[in-house]
Motif scaffolding. Sequence first.
Motif, PDB file in Angstrom:
ATOM      1  N   ARG A  54       0.658  -1.295  -0.184  1.00 54.07           N
ATOM      2  CA  ARG A  54       0.101  -0.066  -0.103  1.00 54.07           C
ATOM      3  C   ARG A  54       0.863   1.325   0.080  1.00 54.07           C
ATOM      4  O   ARG A  54       0.530   2.281  -0.516  1.00 54.07           O
ATOM      5  N   ASP A 112      -6.148  -4.741  -7.606  1.00 50.39           N
ATOM      6  CA  ASP A 112      -5.249  -4.319  -6.770  1.00 50.39           C
ATOM      7  C   ASP A 112      -4.555  -5.547  -6.058  1.00 50.39           C
ATOM      8  O   ASP A 112      -3.697  -5.278  -5.176  1.00 50.39           O
ATOM      9  N   GLU A 133      -9.433  -5.148   3.125  1.00 53.61           N
ATOM     10  CA  GLU A 133      -8.052  -4.856   2.911  1.00 53.61           C
ATOM     11  C   GLU A 133      -7.212  -6.245   3.386  1.00 53.61           C
ATOM     12  O   GLU A 133      -7.604  -7.008   3.927  1.00 53.61           O
TER      13      GLU A 133
END
Length: 395
Positions: free
Chosen positions: A66, A138, A165
């Motif tokens: 991230r 992602d 997440e």
Amino acid sequence: MILDRYGRLIPETTESKPVSGMQIVMQPLTDREGLDVSRGLTPRDVDRILVQANGGDVEAQCRLSRELPEKSPAVAHALRTRRNALTGCRWHIEPGDGSTRATEAAKRLKSDLDAAGTAHPKAGRLWSFPQLLAGLTDAVLPGFAAAEIVWRPGGLGFYGFRPVEQRFFSFTKSYSPRLRTTGHLYEGEEPGYGKLVFHALHDGIDPVRGGLIRPLAWLFCFSQINHKDLLSFIERYGMPFVRATVDQATWEKEKVTLNDLISNFGPRGGGVFSRNVEVELLQAASTTGDVYFRLLEYLDDAITKVLLGQTASSGDSSGLSGGDAQSEVRHDILAADARALEETVNRDLFAVWMRCNYPPGVPSPRLQIETEPPEDEKAAAEKNLILAQTIQSLA
């Protein structure tokens, strides 16, 4: 009650259905703002983070995934290019076969997906289906990405999708994803049936080792060290250095004034020596810093190759399909990303929806992502016009 030929009870099987509404409750496991694993990253830190991930503890590796695009322009640009190339592709839903029921299922699924993305009383605004596809890309750095499916009652459609997440997962007890919760911070617990779309990019069975964060972490670490050396080099050779030589009596009398005078020339920009001290300033063989710039260019090219498969930019892609948006990513990489995303959605979303809405035997609809560049409409129109004129002249 059904018995086998030996008189033993045969247990009845019931078709599982996903629980409706929001079920996955993600609670903060650590201080969100107080932990920055990429700050002051050293080779020892990189090795420690990767070794932890090898054992199934992926929190530090996911945090690094991230943070890297926020601190490395090369990573941010190449990652955005790769993800945009995939999300910019057109997609459609194909029936499982040519039967009437399969065609009906595909149309109904498309209608349910179009309606997804509404507000939920607990989860707030949810993702739509196109946002789900974009969010799952992602997975490029950490190796996996996930989203919760917020079902309507009975599995009859979707409220929408909610991102989960990567740091909330643990693989210490299994190669399959387990959610870290308050009571299961280390080993995690299994998510409910049909509640998760889990997209993984890996060649083997271990999803924690398939992300590009592993080679990129080393390249970022080396580039950070090189940047610091380059800044020190520029500071030494890019600003004037003042040297004052005074006798002892002058130093004792004017040392405060001399220190202030030297300080006014900037940090690390001067020095005071007595006449009895001989100082020799050793110079580097090259004062242009070329070695640092060459190393930085090499590292940036390596980052681009890892993410895009090539180093050509949008301004230098004449050999890569004429410089369109997708040409910056090698087509084999783009196609592989698309096929992996199709497989995930078809398995974790479409197949579960099909079990809830249709009897066995009806083939499930399939997601198809078009990775071939669209045909130039103007060129096609001119070609068709020439062809029509040719046919007319021959008639």
